[in-house]
Design an enzyme around this catalytic site. Structure first.
Site, short mmCIF file in Angstrom:
data_model
loop_
_atom_site.label_atom_id
_atom_site.label_comp_id
_atom_site.label_asym_id
_atom_site.label_seq_id
_atom_site.Cartn_x
_atom_site.Cartn_y
_atom_site.Cartn_z
N LYS A 127 0.83 -1.21 0.00
CA LYS A 127 0.00 0.00 0.00
C LYS A 127 0.86 1.26 0.00
O LYS A 127 0.49 2.27 -0.61
CB LYS A 127 -0.90 0.00 1.24
CG LYS A 127 -1.42 1.37 1.62
CD LYS A 127 -2.10 1.37 2.95
CE LYS A 127 -2.26 2.78 3.50
NZ LYS A 127 -1.03 3.34 4.09
N CYS A 135 -4.85 8.82 8.09
CA CYS A 135 -5.29 8.33 9.39
C CYS A 135 -5.06 9.36 10.48
O CYS A 135 -4.09 10.12 10.46
CB CYS A 135 -4.50 7.07 9.74
SG CYS A 135 -5.13 5.64 8.88
N ASP A 163 3.85 1.01 11.85
CA ASP A 163 2.59 0.34 11.46
C ASP A 163 2.51 -1.10 11.95
O ASP A 163 1.45 -1.71 11.90
CB ASP A 163 2.45 0.36 9.93
CG ASP A 163 2.42 1.79 9.41
OD1 ASP A 163 1.37 2.42 9.52
OD2 ASP A 163 3.46 2.27 8.94
N1 EPU Z 1 6.17 14.94 9.54
C1 EPU Z 1 6.20 16.31 9.78
N2 EPU Z 1 6.05 17.16 8.70
C2 EPU Z 1 5.88 16.70 7.44
C3 EPU Z 1 5.86 15.29 7.20
C4 EPU Z 1 6.01 14.44 8.28
O1 EPU Z 1 6.34 16.74 10.92
O2 EPU Z 1 5.75 17.50 6.51
C5 EPU Z 1 6.29 14.02 10.70
C6 EPU Z 1 4.99 13.22 10.91
O3 EPU Z 1 4.04 13.96 11.63
C7 EPU Z 1 5.48 11.99 11.63
C8 EPU Z 1 6.88 11.77 11.01
O4 EPU Z 1 7.26 13.01 10.41
O5 EPU Z 1 5.61 12.26 12.99
C9 EPU Z 1 6.93 10.68 9.99
O6 EPU Z 1 5.97 10.91 8.96
P1 EPU Z 1 6.21 10.40 7.47
O7 EPU Z 1 6.27 11.57 6.57
O8 EPU Z 1 7.33 9.44 7.47
O9 EPU Z 1 4.86 9.62 7.19
P2 EPU Z 1 3.99 9.59 5.88
O10 EPU Z 1 4.85 9.61 4.67
O11 EPU Z 1 2.89 10.58 5.99
C10 EPU Z 1 4.04 7.01 5.53
C11 EPU Z 1 2.99 5.94 5.49
C12 EPU Z 1 2.49 5.65 6.89
C13 EPU Z 1 3.67 5.23 7.76
C14 EPU Z 1 4.74 6.33 7.73
C15 EPU Z 1 5.98 5.95 8.52
C16 EPU Z 1 2.02 6.23 3.33
C17 EPU Z 1 0.84 6.60 2.52
N3 EPU Z 1 1.90 6.34 4.64
O12 EPU Z 1 3.36 8.16 6.00
O13 EPU Z 1 1.59 4.58 6.79
O14 EPU Z 1 3.23 5.03 9.06
O15 EPU Z 1 5.11 6.61 6.38
O16 EPU Z 1 6.58 4.82 7.98
O17 EPU Z 1 3.03 5.79 2.80
C18 EPU Z 1 -0.30 3.33 7.29
O18 EPU Z 1 0.06 2.58 6.39
O19 EPU Z 1 -1.26 3.09 8.06
C19 EPU Z 1 0.42 4.57 7.50
C20 EPU Z 1 0.00 5.52 8.32
#
Ligand code: EPU
Length: 439
Positions: free
Chosen positions: A24, A122, A312
């Protein structure tokens, strides 16, 4: 019949085999990458989940034709007529996903402008997008915030730059990759996320003609090229789905063969699964996970960016930890509020106490702040069926596991949310002998 509710009659060990599909957290991004090519792309092993439908809709709004390919689970994406989309239509499609933010770089390259509405995803913390916009500005994008969303332009084109992320964010690393590959000159990204899904996205981009190198110190260097072609790629398996079913096998004292699961991307999970007392066997086609009998062990667990224990994986495993003997400690360091789901587990009979302090080896960004991001789980505690309302994707799957492990019947509301990330999960539950029904 209520579509969004599932009755779960617990107490039956899960037994059998399910198929793990493409990840995903890679597939929707590889779909966005197709926008960058000048010929069609073929993506294989695509799961039927809501995030894929959202991105498919958004691509179609932007003139990309998307159709099924020859094999089951294959998509063919043709970006030869990319065009601007109506802002209201984008908004209507995008509200339930965070992926739209990754359209920024590719649309700026293809059209010179982009629009991003408010984002969903989420509810597991603030989920800000500040890193994304900082990154895009460094490439030369001009961003204007209006009432309905963000409008982006690149009046002088996008140019390679040196970027250091404040935290190895997965989405922001992908933003850099999808923007830098066609930007002018070299981009050097430090403190990058190096999750397996990111490596797979790099493989996709390299197939398209991009020049990207990865160092061992979280540094990624991208040399911009003038044009990219389409790709043919089979998505890596979903290590998060596989770990979810593994935790379900453990919590229900069952045995599940996850066909398609891959050891390489799951090493950290497998070590922890073994420490808890779970058994597994890897073969060429997948991994079998089972409860070998006897008590499970309490553990200390800290989530982290890859190669650490993926956040996750945390929620499903916590359900199994309610069945372990002794005190387990869980320190969530990636999201500030990913432990709220434990309240419902407590209502089912678990004993989980939350703390604001960092109860792990490493103090994290959330220590000394008002976030309950550590947990102590005392077990083993029998679980009883309950009325449950699903809070988020992984928390939702964890409720299902708890309901399957519990005595009695649970009414699980909001199961649509689980479709965001788990393909055909009700059919998979049936295949594993779970006693579930629609009311
Ligand atoms: N963060 C910031 N600012 C930003 C971006 C992120 O402060 O602009 C912080 C977030 O708040 C968090 C941390 O950085 O505390 C990590 O966030 P990240 O950007 O790595 O997460 P994401 O890319 O939004 C993806 C997955 C998540 C998974 C995370 C961590 C997707 C669509 N989502 O999210 O998956 O938990 O990486 O590996 O790829 C899930 O599958 O249920 C899910 C939430």
């Amino acid at each position: 019949m209520t579509d969004d509710v599932l009755l779960v009659h617990g107490g039956t060990p899960l037994q059998g085999e399910i198929r793990i599909r493409g990840a995903k957290n890679l597939v929707p991004k590889a779909m966005v990458a197709a926008l960058l090519g000048n010929t069609p792309s073929r993506l294989q092993n695509v799961p039927e989940i809501r995030d894929v439908r959202v991105v498919r809709g958004l691509l179609q709004l932007h003139g990309v034709t998307v159709r099924g390919g020859e094999e089951e689970g294959e998509l063919v994406l043709d970006p030869s007529r990319v065009e601007s989309a109506n802002v209201a239509d984008i908004d209507a499609h995008a509200g339930s996903s965070r992926i739209p933010i990754l359209f920024c770089g590719p649309l700026l390259h293809r059209l010179g402008h982009a629009f991003i509405p408010g984002l969903g995803g989420c509810d597991i913390g603030g989920r800000p997008v500040d890193f994304h916009f900082d990154v895009l500005r460094q490439f030369g994008a001009v961003i204007e915030k209006r009432a309905d969303g963000q409008y982006l332009e690149a009046p002088r084109g996008l140019r390679g730059c040196r970027i250091t992320l404040p935290y190895p964010s997965v989405g922001s690393t992908e933003q850099v990759l999808l923007t830098a590959v066609l930007a002018e000159g070299v981009t050097e990204l430090s403190n990058a996320a190096v999750e397996p899904e990111i490596e797979d996205l790099i493989c996709v981009l390299q197939k398209m003609g991009a020049i990207i190198s990865m160092d061992t110190d979280r540094r990624i260097r991208i040399t911009g090229v003038d044009s990219l072609t389409g790709y043919t790629h089979r998505a890596l398996p979903d290590r998060l789905e596989a770990a979810s079913w593994a935790s379900a096998a453990l919590a229900t004292k069952g045995s599940v063969y996850a066909r398609g699961a891959s050891q390489r991307e799951m090493m950290t999970f497998l070590n922890v699964f073994r420490k808890v007392g779970g058994a597994f066997e890897v073969d060429d086609e997948g991994i079998r996970f089972w409860h070998p009998g006897g008590p499970l062990n309490a553990i200390a667990l800290e989530t982290d960016v890859h190669p650490g224990f993926q956040t996750d994986w945390q929620q499903p495993l916590v359900v199994a930890l309610t069945q372990a003997s002794g005190l387990s400690i869980v320190h969530e360091t990636v999201y500030e509020s990913r432990l709220g789901f434990t309240e419902a587990l407590n209502a089912m009979g678990a004993r989980i106490q939350l703390y604001r302090e960092c109860l792990g080896g490493t103090p994290c960004r959330f220590g000394q702040r008002n976030f309950q991001h550590s947990a102590v789980v005392s077990g083993p505690t029998p679980l009883q069926g309950a009325d449950l309302v699903i809070p988020d994707l992984r928390g939702g799957f964890s409720y299902l596991i708890a309901a399957l492990a519990a005595q009695g019947t649970s009414r699980v509301h909001g199961i649509e949310l689980i479709n965001r990330g788990y393909e055909n999960f009700v059919r998979k539950l049936d295949d594993l002998g779970a006693k579930v029904e629609r009311p």
